[in-house]
Design a protein around this motif. Structure first.
Motif, short mmCIF file in Angstrom:
data_model
loop_
_atom_site.label_atom_id
_atom_site.label_comp_id
_atom_site.label_asym_id
_atom_site.label_seq_id
_atom_site.Cartn_x
_atom_site.Cartn_y
_atom_site.Cartn_z
N SER A 172 53.20 75.21 170.75
CA SER A 172 51.97 74.61 170.24
C SER A 172 52.04 73.10 170.44
O SER A 172 52.40 72.36 169.53
CB SER A 172 51.79 74.95 168.76
N PRO A 173 51.69 72.61 171.64
CA PRO A 173 51.74 71.17 171.87
C PRO A 173 50.63 70.45 171.11
O PRO A 173 49.56 71.01 170.88
CB PRO A 173 51.57 71.04 173.38
N LYS A 174 50.88 69.22 170.74
CA LYS A 174 49.91 68.40 170.01
C LYS A 174 49.74 67.07 170.73
O LYS A 174 50.67 66.55 171.33
CB LYS A 174 50.40 68.12 168.59
N LEU A 175 48.54 66.52 170.62
CA LEU A 175 48.27 65.20 171.13
C LEU A 175 48.30 64.25 169.94
O LEU A 175 47.45 64.31 169.06
CB LEU A 175 46.92 65.14 171.84
N ILE A 176 49.28 63.38 169.89
CA ILE A 176 49.44 62.45 168.78
C ILE A 176 48.94 61.09 169.25
O ILE A 176 49.36 60.59 170.30
CB ILE A 176 50.91 62.36 168.33
N THR A 206 49.93 68.62 176.59
CA THR A 206 49.18 68.14 175.43
C THR A 206 47.77 68.71 175.40
O THR A 206 47.16 68.76 174.34
CB THR A 206 49.09 66.61 175.44
N HIS A 263 46.92 74.79 174.94
CA HIS A 263 47.49 75.38 173.73
C HIS A 263 47.94 76.79 174.10
O HIS A 263 47.11 77.66 174.36
CB HIS A 263 46.44 75.40 172.62
#
Length: 192
Positions: free
Chosen positions: A170-174, A16, A19
């Motif tokens: 492309s990891p995301k922090l939700i 997370t 990138h």
């Protein structure tokens, strides 16, 4: 157990935060892709490769420009044909000797003049064994022939797929909208 949970937490956290890209940063130009070029996609290419390979083994691989596969095709087919021929020859020798033994005539395995002596049961067993091996060699030859036709067709089909440089992670922090805590999960997106 605690080490496993810690490892999973560190792994997910690193995904997370970091990138990652598998290519250089920059815009993807339309000229970089092969979608617009109609010369690349040929729907008859797999059938041509299969037809060529069915006519002459290895010709479909040459049509696909995979020349290094041709010696493998001929080595596989040649080996199976060799074993078929060898087993067929030995089967015919044992069968001829068995027929001559039944007629009371001298044969290759009668034990006279330095020949080896084989009994009637040994000749029957040899015939059965060589016939089974001959039939198996024929089955393997046909299977290898069909396999090289299928391989040429499949390879021609897969050569038409566009594999461009736009493959990235492309990891995301939700975050939860209520308490602003991160949500743990995984998602895979395919863009076409």
């Amino acid at each position: 157990m605690l080490n496993k949970q810690l490892f999973i937490f560190i792994f997910i956290t690193s995904l997370t935060i970091v990138h990652c890209f598998s290519q250089e940063n920059g815009a993807l130009n339309v000229n970089d892709t092969d979608f617009g070029n109609s010369n690349i996609y040929n729907p008859l290419s797999p059938s041509k490769a299969a037809f060529y390979s069915a006519i002459l083994p290895g010709l479909g691989q040459a049509y696909n420009k995979k020349y290094w596969k041709i010696p493998i095709v001929y080595a596989a087919l040649g080996t199976s044909i060799y074993f078929y021929s060898s087993n067929n020859t030995n089967y015919n020798r044992a069968r001829t000797a068995f027929k001559l033994m039944k007629d009371g005539k001298p044969h290759e395995f009668d034990g006279v003049n330095g020949n080896i002596l084989l009994s009637e049961e040994a000749l029957i067993t040899a015939q059965k064994g060589y016939k089974k091996d001959r039939d198996l060699s024929l089955l393997v030859t046909v299977a290898l022939y069909a396999l090289q036709v299928i391989e040429a067709s499949t390879n021609a089909h897969l050569l038409q797929h566009n594999v461009d440089n736009n493959l990235s992670i492309s990891p995301k922090l939700i975050k939860n909208s209520i308490n602003q805590r991160p949500i743990v999960g995984a998602q895979i997106n395919f863009n076409f």
